[in-house]
Design a protein around this motif. Sequence first.
Motif, PDB file in Angstrom:
ATOM      1  N   ASP A 148       0.842  -1.187   0.000  1.00 22.85           N
ATOM      2  CA  ASP A 148       0.000   0.000   0.000  1.00 22.85           C
ATOM      3  C   ASP A 148       0.882   1.244   0.000  1.00 22.85           C
ATOM      4  O   ASP A 148       0.741   2.130   0.840  1.00 22.85           O
ATOM      5  CB  ASP A 148      -1.002   0.007   1.171  1.00 22.85           C
ATOM      6  N   ASN A 155      -2.570  -4.227  -1.812  1.00 25.45           N
ATOM      7  CA  ASN A 155      -3.808  -4.229  -2.599  1.00 25.45           C
ATOM      8  C   ASN A 155      -4.204  -2.848  -3.116  1.00 25.45           C
ATOM      9  O   ASN A 155      -5.081  -2.746  -3.968  1.00 25.45           O
ATOM     10  CB  ASN A 155      -4.953  -4.854  -1.803  1.00 25.45           C
ATOM     11  N   HIS A 156      -3.584  -1.764  -2.618  1.00 20.28           N
ATOM     12  CA  HIS A 156      -3.866  -0.441  -3.167  1.00 20.28           C
ATOM     13  C   HIS A 156      -2.912  -0.078  -4.307  1.00 20.28           C
ATOM     14  O   HIS A 156      -3.076   0.977  -4.925  1.00 20.28           O
ATOM     15  CB  HIS A 156      -3.773   0.632  -2.073  1.00 20.28           C
ATOM     16  N   ASP A 202      -7.106 -10.238   7.290  1.00 23.16           N
ATOM     17  CA  ASP A 202      -8.548  -9.957   7.420  1.00 23.16           C
ATOM     18  C   ASP A 202      -9.328 -11.263   7.570  1.00 23.16           C
ATOM     19  O   ASP A 202     -10.231 -11.375   8.397  1.00 23.16           O
ATOM     20  CB  ASP A 202      -9.077  -9.214   6.182  1.00 23.16           C
ATOM     21  N   HIS A 211      -0.964  -3.858   6.092  1.00 25.77           N
ATOM     22  CA  HIS A 211      -2.362  -3.974   5.650  1.00 25.77           C
ATOM     23  C   HIS A 211      -3.413  -3.605   6.687  1.00 25.77           C
ATOM     24  O   HIS A 211      -4.345  -2.885   6.374  1.00 25.77           O
ATOM     25  CB  HIS A 211      -2.651  -5.363   5.082  1.00 25.77           C
ATOM     26  N   HIS A 254      -3.273  -1.771   9.305  1.00 26.46           N
ATOM     27  CA  HIS A 254      -3.106  -0.397   9.808  1.00 26.46           C
ATOM     28  C   HIS A 254      -2.958  -0.322  11.334  1.00 26.46           C
ATOM     29  O   HIS A 254      -3.124   0.740  11.915  1.00 26.46           O
ATOM     30  CB  HIS A 254      -4.243   0.519   9.324  1.00 26.46           C
TER      31      HIS A 254
HETATM   32  O1  D5M Z   1      -6.931  -2.001   4.416  1.00 24.59           O
HETATM   33  C1  D5M Z   1      -6.887  -1.455   5.684  1.00 24.59           C
HETATM   34  C2  D5M Z   1      -7.763  -2.230   6.606  1.00 24.59           C
HETATM   35  O2  D5M Z   1      -9.122  -1.901   6.324  1.00 24.59           O
HETATM   36  C3  D5M Z   1      -7.660  -3.747   6.473  1.00 24.59           C
HETATM   37  O3  D5M Z   1      -7.695  -4.366   7.730  1.00 24.59           O
HETATM   38  C4  D5M Z   1      -8.890  -4.125   5.733  1.00 24.59           C
HETATM   39  C5  D5M Z   1      -9.873  -3.068   6.119  1.00 24.59           C
HETATM   40  N1  D5M Z   1     -10.821  -2.943   5.035  1.00 24.59           N
HETATM   41  C6  D5M Z   1     -10.552  -2.514   3.805  1.00 24.59           C
HETATM   42  N2  D5M Z   1     -11.630  -2.600   3.034  1.00 24.59           N
HETATM   43  C7  D5M Z   1     -12.630  -3.082   3.823  1.00 24.59           C
HETATM   44  C8  D5M Z   1     -14.012  -3.405   3.637  1.00 24.59           C
HETATM   45  N3  D5M Z   1     -14.612  -3.240   2.454  1.00 24.59           N
HETATM   46  N4  D5M Z   1     -14.695  -3.874   4.685  1.00 24.59           N
HETATM   47  C9  D5M Z   1     -14.122  -4.044   5.869  1.00 24.59           C
HETATM   48  N5  D5M Z   1     -12.844  -3.766   6.104  1.00 24.59           N
HETATM   49  C10 D5M Z   1     -12.091  -3.305   5.097  1.00 24.59           C
HETATM   50  P1  D5M Z   1      -6.440  -1.262   3.090  1.00 24.59           P
HETATM   51  O4  D5M Z   1      -5.832  -2.327   2.267  1.00 24.59           O
HETATM   52  O5  D5M Z   1      -5.455  -0.213   3.470  1.00 24.59           O
HETATM   53  O6  D5M Z   1      -7.656  -0.691   2.469  1.00 24.59           O
END
Ligand code: D5M
Length: 489
Positions: free
Chosen positions: A279, A325-326, A375, A433, A435
């Motif tokens: 990211d 993923n970003h 996740d 990832h 955070h």
């Molecule tokens: O992801 C940063 C954090 O935010 C990681 O733990 C996943 C969470 N995240 C990202 N997108 C979603 C959705 N759609 N639902 C729930 N949680 C989410 P990053 O890769 O920096 O976006």
Amino acid sequence: MVIKDIESKLIITKFAMHGYNVHPSAIELLKEFKNELDEIIPKICSALNGSFIISREDILPILNEFKRKRRKEQFKKQFFVEKLKEENLKDDICIKKDSTVTSTCEGNVDYFIAYLNSRFEKLSKILRQRLNGISISNIKKIRTERVDVIGMVKDVRETQNGNVLVEIEDNTDSIRFIATGKLRDLALELMGDEVIGVSGVLRNNNIIADRIIFPDVPLNGEKKRTNFSIVFISDTHFGSKEFLEKEWDLFIKWLNFEVGNEKMREIAESVKYVVLAGDVVDGVGIYPNQEKDLKILDVYGQYEEAAMQIDKIPKRIKVIVSPGNHDAVRQAEPQPALLKEFSNLFSNNVVNVGNPSFLNLDGIKLLIYHGRSLDDVVTKIPRLSYAKPQEAMVELLKRRHLAPMYGGRSPIAPEKEDYLVIEEIPDIFHCGHVHTYGTSFYRGVFLVNSSTWQAQTEFQKKVNLNPMPCNVAVYTPSGEVVRLKFYGG
Ligand code: D5M
Ligand code: FE
Ligand code: ZN
């Protein structure tokens, strides 16, 4: 004309075996295809209409067509990524495994089967050091009372009487085992497609399990000593409105000996590597309505910003950049390193690698993985939380797999080989990832999740995600880990 060189002789011989002579000018052209002669020569011979000596003109159209096909295939294989700036690597960083140079996925069913077979082979090999499993079909034939078996988890379900029924399979057959009592909770944490060992007693075609064995890492690992420090960061999200510039500038000042006490200066002086685990930028179109969170709206501009910010890191330090993923690479893991058009923007002290990557930094074995599967792990196992990401990382190490759950939130490209198996045990395992920040030692392996440089976004507020930004972990020469917080400017 006397032909001395061996390559020419080989070409002449191959044509002779088809009954043809070949002109020296054609031989020169064919040398470029020396590894593909067995494919090309029969094609040339079958396309000829009666010529006895094969000329340059005879083969040109066939070779051009072949080149076009080859280029197309290479593009498909994502080999268009730079050759990892090898000139920058010198002797101290050695890339042992990098998804960039190995990815060949075509995504069809054959690949999917090959992928799962590879996963099973690699993980069962690790497990066989811990238990002597026999194949499932043999269990059914021999019908011994005590059994040890290795299998891939297919299905996990709770029974009406509160036990857990797990179906596992190997390449011979499938079988079910029942987990009761203490094993019940452990069985409920099993993820589809992970590979485990089971020890138990055979009853009515099912195994009553008394042990579930993970591939895991050996108990006796020791933390590694070095003569330099490594700084771990991730999720800079350059280009986001929420990028914490003041805090980042403090971090940069620390590396440039401009802030901090004597101890901090000493640490800064010892830093040889900064590792960025994905990211790098916020990207574009990663989630709905992302535009309103962006300060820089185009990806190229975001990487220009990233390169400019990373350029502030002093040149005595090598920076290793791996995508997440970003970033502007394919979403499915393993992800290749950044494309040349972006990686070219960075200074010479920056090395771009894939996600995941296994590197050897001056004797320290480092596994970098952005951490998307965390996740899945946190969602699957209720005792885990985002507040302690290092505990979720332990689960990956125990399973010796970076994305044990196929088909969760982390998309996997079914390569012919499973590059996400943790085959070699690293000294350091670095993720980002989620955070949040967390470190620990697990059986001698240093685990670090390096938080972020992005404040909470509106989106994260909605999903109740509480980041812990601007925390930096430093692995120092003694193996002691220092946590630095860069707050406020
Ligand atoms: O992801 C940063 C954090 O935010 C990681 O733990 C996943 C969470 N995240 C990202 N997108 C979603 C959705 N759609 N639902 C729930 N949680 C989410 P990053 O890769 O920096 O976006
Ligand atoms: Fe992120
Ligand atoms: Zn991410």
